[in-house]
Write an enzyme that holds these catalytic residues in place. Structure first.
Site, PDB file in Angstrom:
ATOM      1  N   GLU A   1       8.873   6.567  24.062  1.00 31.61           N
ATOM      2  CA  GLU A   1       7.813   6.781  23.073  1.00 31.61           C
ATOM      3  C   GLU A   1       7.089   5.507  22.687  1.00 31.61           C
ATOM      4  O   GLU A   1       5.918   5.566  22.325  1.00 31.61           O
ATOM      5  CB  GLU A   1       8.312   7.565  21.845  1.00 31.61           C
ATOM      6  CG  GLU A   1       9.051   6.802  20.788  1.00 31.61           C
ATOM      7  CD  GLU A   1       9.404   7.668  19.565  1.00 31.61           C
ATOM      8  OE1 GLU A   1      10.520   7.550  19.083  1.00 31.61           O
ATOM      9  OE2 GLU A   1       8.551   8.444  19.092  1.00 31.61           O
TER      10      GLU A   1
ATOM     11  N   TRP B   1      -5.099  13.062  13.379  1.00 28.23           N
ATOM     12  CA  TRP B   1      -4.363  13.228  14.642  1.00 28.23           C
ATOM     13  C   TRP B   1      -4.987  14.459  15.280  1.00 28.23           C
ATOM     14  O   TRP B   1      -4.825  15.575  14.789  1.00 28.23           O
ATOM     15  CB  TRP B   1      -2.871  13.424  14.361  1.00 28.23           C
ATOM     16  CG  TRP B   1      -2.036  13.475  15.603  1.00 28.23           C
ATOM     17  CD1 TRP B   1      -1.499  12.402  16.267  1.00 28.23           C
ATOM     18  CD2 TRP B   1      -1.623  14.630  16.342  1.00 28.23           C
ATOM     19  NE1 TRP B   1      -0.797  12.821  17.364  1.00 28.23           N
ATOM     20  CE2 TRP B   1      -0.848  14.188  17.441  1.00 28.23           C
ATOM     21  CE3 TRP B   1      -1.844  15.998  16.196  1.00 28.23           C
ATOM     22  CZ2 TRP B   1      -0.281  15.056  18.365  1.00 28.23           C
ATOM     23  CZ3 TRP B   1      -1.275  16.870  17.126  1.00 28.23           C
ATOM     24  CH2 TRP B   1      -0.510  16.387  18.192  1.00 28.23           C
TER      25      TRP B   1
ATOM     26  N   LYS C   1      13.566   6.822  22.632  1.00 34.41           N
ATOM     27  CA  LYS C   1      13.030   5.629  21.965  1.00 34.41           C
ATOM     28  C   LYS C   1      12.218   4.804  22.948  1.00 34.41           C
ATOM     29  O   LYS C   1      11.111   4.376  22.656  1.00 34.41           O
ATOM     30  CB  LYS C   1      14.214   4.822  21.427  1.00 34.41           C
ATOM     31  CG  LYS C   1      14.063   4.152  20.127  1.00 34.41           C
ATOM     32  CD  LYS C   1      14.169   4.976  18.878  1.00 34.41           C
ATOM     33  CE  LYS C   1      13.330   6.197  18.824  1.00 34.41           C
ATOM     34  NZ  LYS C   1      13.702   7.156  17.816  1.00 34.41           N
TER      35      LYS C   1
ATOM     36  N   HIS D   1      23.850  15.256  41.459  1.00 29.57           N
ATOM     37  CA  HIS D   1      23.354  16.606  41.752  1.00 29.57           C
ATOM     38  C   HIS D   1      21.831  16.629  41.877  1.00 29.57           C
ATOM     39  O   HIS D   1      21.214  17.680  41.741  1.00 29.57           O
ATOM     40  CB  HIS D   1      23.835  17.580  40.679  1.00 29.57           C
ATOM     41  CG  HIS D   1      25.335  17.678  40.631  1.00 29.57           C
ATOM     42  ND1 HIS D   1      26.066  18.326  41.597  1.00 29.57           N
ATOM     43  CD2 HIS D   1      26.233  17.142  39.769  1.00 29.57           C
ATOM     44  CE1 HIS D   1      27.350  18.217  41.325  1.00 29.57           C
ATOM     45  NE2 HIS D   1      27.480  17.493  40.221  1.00 29.57           N
TER      46      HIS D   1
ATOM     47  N   CYS E   1      -1.962  13.907  10.283  1.00 29.63           N
ATOM     48  CA  CYS E   1      -3.139  13.575   9.486  1.00 29.63           C
ATOM     49  C   CYS E   1      -2.726  13.100   8.091  1.00 29.63           C
ATOM     50  O   CYS E   1      -1.825  13.656   7.481  1.00 29.63           O
ATOM     51  CB  CYS E   1      -4.110  14.740   9.318  1.00 29.63           C
ATOM     52  SG  CYS E   1      -4.704  15.398  10.872  1.00 29.63           S
TER      53      CYS E   1
ATOM     54  N   GLU F   1      18.888   9.706  22.904  1.00 29.30           N
ATOM     55  CA  GLU F   1      18.073   9.029  21.904  1.00 29.30           C
ATOM     56  C   GLU F   1      17.534   7.706  22.454  1.00 29.30           C
ATOM     57  O   GLU F   1      16.378   7.343  22.210  1.00 29.30           O
ATOM     58  CB  GLU F   1      18.900   8.811  20.627  1.00 29.30           C
ATOM     59  CG  GLU F   1      18.214   8.051  19.518  1.00 29.30           C
ATOM     60  CD  GLU F   1      16.902   8.658  19.043  1.00 29.30           C
ATOM     61  OE1 GLU F   1      16.557   9.784  19.436  1.00 29.30           O
ATOM     62  OE2 GLU F   1      16.194   7.967  18.278  1.00 29.30           O
TER      63      GLU F   1
ATOM     64  N   ARG G   1       0.570   8.633   9.851  1.00 33.81           N
ATOM     65  CA  ARG G   1       0.571  10.086  10.005  1.00 33.81           C
ATOM     66  C   ARG G   1      -0.410  10.554  11.079  1.00 33.81           C
ATOM     67  O   ARG G   1      -0.390  11.711  11.489  1.00 33.81           O
ATOM     68  CB  ARG G   1       0.189  10.747   8.680  1.00 33.81           C
ATOM     69  CG  ARG G   1       1.181  10.510   7.578  1.00 33.81           C
ATOM     70  CD  ARG G   1       0.750  11.274   6.351  1.00 33.81           C
ATOM     71  NE  ARG G   1       0.863  12.693   6.565  1.00 33.81           N
ATOM     72  CZ  ARG G   1       1.935  13.420   6.276  1.00 33.81           C
ATOM     73  NH1 ARG G   1       2.984  12.844   5.758  1.00 33.81           N
ATOM     74  NH2 ARG G   1       1.955  14.710   6.493  1.00 33.81           N
TER      75      ARG G   1
ATOM     76  N   LYS H   1       3.669  10.427  12.817  1.00 34.48           N
ATOM     77  CA  LYS H   1       4.984  10.409  12.206  1.00 34.48           C
ATOM     78  C   LYS H   1       5.494  11.798  11.840  1.00 34.48           C
ATOM     79  O   LYS H   1       6.639  12.135  12.056  1.00 34.48           O
ATOM     80  CB  LYS H   1       4.937   9.512  10.965  1.00 34.48           C
ATOM     81  CG  LYS H   1       6.271   9.324  10.285  1.00 34.48           C
ATOM     82  CD  LYS H   1       7.204   8.499  11.148  1.00 34.48           C
ATOM     83  CE  LYS H   1       8.581   8.353  10.564  1.00 34.48           C
ATOM     84  NZ  LYS H   1       9.541   7.871  11.567  1.00 34.48           N
TER      85      LYS H   1
ATOM     86  N   ASN I   1      -5.651  19.001   6.840  1.00 32.51           N
ATOM     87  CA  ASN I   1      -4.471  18.721   7.647  1.00 32.51           C
ATOM     88  C   ASN I   1      -3.889  20.078   8.041  1.00 32.51           C
ATOM     89  O   ASN I   1      -3.701  20.928   7.181  1.00 32.51           O
ATOM     90  CB  ASN I   1      -3.463  17.913   6.812  1.00 32.51           C
ATOM     91  CG  ASN I   1      -2.163  17.660   7.547  1.00 32.51           C
ATOM     92  OD1 ASN I   1      -2.089  17.813   8.766  1.00 32.51           O
ATOM     93  ND2 ASN I   1      -1.148  17.270   6.803  1.00 32.51           N
ATOM     94  N   GLY I   2      -3.622  20.274   9.342  1.00 31.97           N
ATOM     95  CA  GLY I   2      -3.038  21.547   9.773  1.00 31.97           C
ATOM     96  C   GLY I   2      -3.883  22.190  10.854  1.00 31.97           C
ATOM     97  O   GLY I   2      -4.730  21.537  11.465  1.00 31.97           O
TER      98      GLY I   2
HETATM   99  O1  M6R Z   1      10.621  14.389  10.417  1.00 34.75           O
HETATM  100  P1  M6R Z   1      11.524  14.978  11.460  1.00 34.75           P
HETATM  101  O2  M6R Z   1      12.871  14.323  11.475  1.00 34.75           O
HETATM  102  O3  M6R Z   1      11.632  16.455  11.385  1.00 34.75           O
HETATM  103  O4  M6R Z   1      10.832  14.624  12.835  1.00 34.75           O
HETATM  104  C1  M6R Z   1      11.364  15.088  14.041  1.00 34.75           C
HETATM  105  C2  M6R Z   1      10.756  14.377  15.223  1.00 34.75           C
HETATM  106  O5  M6R Z   1       9.385  14.579  15.265  1.00 34.75           O
HETATM  107  C3  M6R Z   1      11.027  12.866  15.195  1.00 34.75           C
HETATM  108  O6  M6R Z   1      12.386  12.603  15.103  1.00 34.75           O
HETATM  109  C4  M6R Z   1      10.475  12.188  16.460  1.00 34.75           C
HETATM  110  O7  M6R Z   1      11.167  12.631  17.568  1.00 34.75           O
HETATM  111  C5  M6R Z   1      10.542  10.668  16.330  1.00 34.75           C
HETATM  112  N1  M6R Z   1       9.220  10.102  16.360  1.00 34.75           N
HETATM  113  C6  M6R Z   1      11.257   9.995  17.424  1.00 34.75           C
HETATM  114  O8  M6R Z   1      11.345   8.629  17.216  1.00 34.75           O
END
Ligand code: M6R
Length: 608
Positions: A488, A76, A485, A504, A2, A481, A27, A603, A100-101
């Site tokens: 997502e 969000w 990527k 396996h 948010c 990773e 956000r 984010k 927010n929260g």
């Molecule tokens: O702000 P942070 O690095 O703590 O965030 C951790 C994850 O939420 C963040 O890396 C997330 O996995 C990314 N959106 C992936 O691209």
């Protein structure tokens, strides 16, 4: 999660709020709303499901409203689906607020204050608005203090009271808020991007204090009824607005991929002294590296993947146990850490709540904590014993790219310093290691220059509902990773497997044309990885192979080969990361998806 913004001052509030929300949209982007204090003190509310664009269009269709104070929110969803009604702000009597929260005890509070019949949304936030309205007897500070004493969970609130025109009140617990008093008025926001157009100076709203914004001043009050003597430290932003704009790139993600070489330099070079890593300017003492007998890395998502790479690189050098834990699990796994543990906490935002909770647990266990954080003054940075700031600048795309590279750079440097002070590296070894790290930067540039080739490779993935990433050792850590990527932002189901593990079970999923992105950059496991690639090729997989320039590969092994420059084996992650990011980017683009704001994500993950 948010986005929050509040403004009071001489300028038109609506414009500031809508522009601020557009900048904060990364956000949370499922709905947005604003509340404006009108000249007659009445509070005008506009809220819409969907992007900030919808809200803006809606506002433009309404009669022009002149107002000099207001609050705005991008959501969000946590409690209640995506709808106009569940969007913030929420109004109850004289109170209008954004939140927010998560209020964890909202259900009990709903019953305790008998607000069930008054609720028009399904949100925990609206419950807080009604309770605050009940507690309010013309003194906002008293009412907010009482509310804070009742709430369990995390929150950042901005609140307007109908009979307090021009004033905005705020309080936070965990959820981030920054504020500034400027010549153009006073502002408060969930992060800096909303403040930068007006000021470079700001402060982090301290937890468990109430701030009151008036047009040119931000007052800070304690929760015990006293005026706060210690005004929070004023901080200066070290990047400019350009860094938070697309600057001609079609997406933030592509821009941020391009920014990686510079971000790497900015993170590494200020910490090089006589050819070796030196953290004196960061205030990080060598004792923390000398006096530990194990390292515990804690992070989420991409940051956790950076930790996985670091472990694979550093454990063989340091010869002490290095564990990597997902922050959300760490708290519940009864970790074996103590005062002899160096806990390294990695977070781009510095606000991820699971990571923050894990940091607090590490402190409780007596461990020394070192945070690798990108956002200056963030909660994790402030609560850690020591901070290594990465200098990636603001990362706006939800998919993390440049933050990952600089987290790795930071971890490599920390490992190198640690090896030096623990006598595992000579000065010459450390110089050599650092020189190779720096050599990886032009290799990243080379891959960026090959993006058209990568785009063609990505086109072969998008028809498939599934994709697999395989590699051994470090290449497996990179694969994790790459798979995250791709999934997502392209919504293609993608999984990473240690190449030797496929047989396996998972190899059952390999059939004709299933894309397998195979990474084979590590010499000591190269031959074995190639055998595993042959196994999936024999079952019809479409192979995209990432190997070094100098690798000798049978032409029939892979359908597509993507070559990376010949950097040393421990450093191939840097060009590989760029290649994997570009594969995901172009797959998302080819599927015509929202690259920067993928569905269901946000984010900064400030809810557990
Ligand atoms: O702000 P942070 O690095 O703590 O965030 C951790 C994850 O939420 C963040 O890396 C997330 O996995 C990314 N959106 C992936 O691209």
């Amino acid at each position: 999660m948010c986005g929050i913004i509040g403004y009071t001052g001489p300028l038109e509030a609506q414009k500031i709020l809508l522009e601020g929300l557009a900048g904060l949209e990364y956000r949370g982007y499922d709905s947005a709303g604003i509340a404006l204090c009108m000249e007659d003190s009445h509070i005008y509310l506009a809220k819409k499901a969907g992007k900030v664009k919808n809200l803006k269009e809606y506002c433009e269709q309404q009669v022009t409203i002149s107002s000099h104070s207001g609050i705005g929110h991008t959501r969000w969803a946590t409690h209640g689906g995506v709808s106009d009604m569940n969007a913030h702000p929420h109004r109850a009597g004289k109170v209008t607020l954004i939140h927010n929260g998560i209020i964890e005890n909202y259900h009990a509070l709903t019953e305790q204050f008998h607000v069930q019949d008054k609720l028009v949304s399904q949100t925990d936030s609206e419950v807080a608005a009604h309770i605050l309205d009940q507690l309010y007897e013309n003194d906002p500070l008293v009412a907010i203090r009482k509310l804070a004493s009742l709430l369990e969970g995390s929150y950042g609130f901005c609140i307007m009271f109908e009979d307090q025109p021009g004033a905005i009140y705020a309080i936070r617990n965990v959820s981030p808020l920054v504020a500034a008093a400027t010549h153009s008025g006073s502002l408060i926001a969930s992060d800096l991007t909303a403040l930068i157009p007006y000021t470079r100076e700001y402060f982090v709203v301290p937890e468990q204090r109430i701030v009151k914004l008036t047009p040119y001043k931000v007052h800070v009050y304690n929760l015990d009824d006293t005026f706060s003597k210690n005004y929070p430290e004023i901080m200066t932003v070290n990047w400019n607005m350009d860094a938070a704009m697309k600057n001609g790139f079609p997406h933030f993600m592509l821009k941020e991929i391009h920014e990686q070489p510079e971000a790497m330099q900015n993170t590494i070079l200020p910490r090089v002294n006589k050819g070796v890593p030196d953290f004196s300017d960061d205030g990080i003492p060598d004792e923390i590296f000398e006096n530990c007998n194990q390292v515990q890395i804690i992070a989420c998502g991409t940051a956790m993947h950076a930790g996985m790479v670091a472990r694979a690189i550093l454990q063989p050098v340091l010869r002490i146990p290095i564990s990597v834990s997902v922050a959300s699990e760490f708290r519940y796994e009864e970790p074996l850490i103590d005062k002899n543990t160096l806990a390294i906490i990695i977070s781009q935002s510095g606000e991820t709540i699971d990571t923050l909770a894990a940091l607090r647990l590490a402190h409780q266990c007596g461990s020394t904590t070192l945070a690798v954080v990108n956002v200056k003054g963030s909660t994790i940075a402030r609560e850690s014993d020591y901070v290594f700031y990465t200098h990636a600048g603001p990362e706006i795309a939800v998919a993390s790219t440049k933050a990952y590279s600089v987290q790795l750079a930071a971890l490599y440097m920390i490992g190198c310093r640690m090896a030096l002070v623990r006598g595992k590296y000579t000065k010459q070894d450390a110089c050599g290691f650092l020189a190779q790290l720096l050599d990886a930067i032009p290799a990243m540039e080379t891959i960026i220059g090959r993006k058209e080739q990568i785009k063609k490779a990505a086109a072969h993935i998008i028809q498939s509902p599934d994709a697999f990433f395989i590699g051994r050792g470090l290449d497996y850590a990179f694969s994790l990773e790459g798979a995250l990527k791709l999934k997502e932002i392209s919504y293609i189901h993608s999984e990473a497997y240690a190449a030797g593990e496929l047989k396996h079970g998972t190899i059952a999923l390999i059939s004709d044309h299933v894309p397998v992105i195979a990474i084979a950059t590590q010499q000591h496991v190269y031959a074995k990885t190639i055998s595993n690639i042959r196994e999936v090729k024999a079952r019809g997989a479409f192979i995209i192979l990432l190997v070094k320039e100098n690798a000798v590969v049978d032409s029939e092994l892979a359908d597509i080969q993507l070559r990376i420059p010949n950097v040393g084996d421990p450093f191939t992650v840097f060009p590989i990361a760029v290649a994997l990011q570009l594969i995901a980017y172009y797959a998302s683009l080819a599927k015509n998806l929202n690259v920067d704001q993928p569905r269901n994500l946000a984010k900064s993950v400030t809810v557990e």
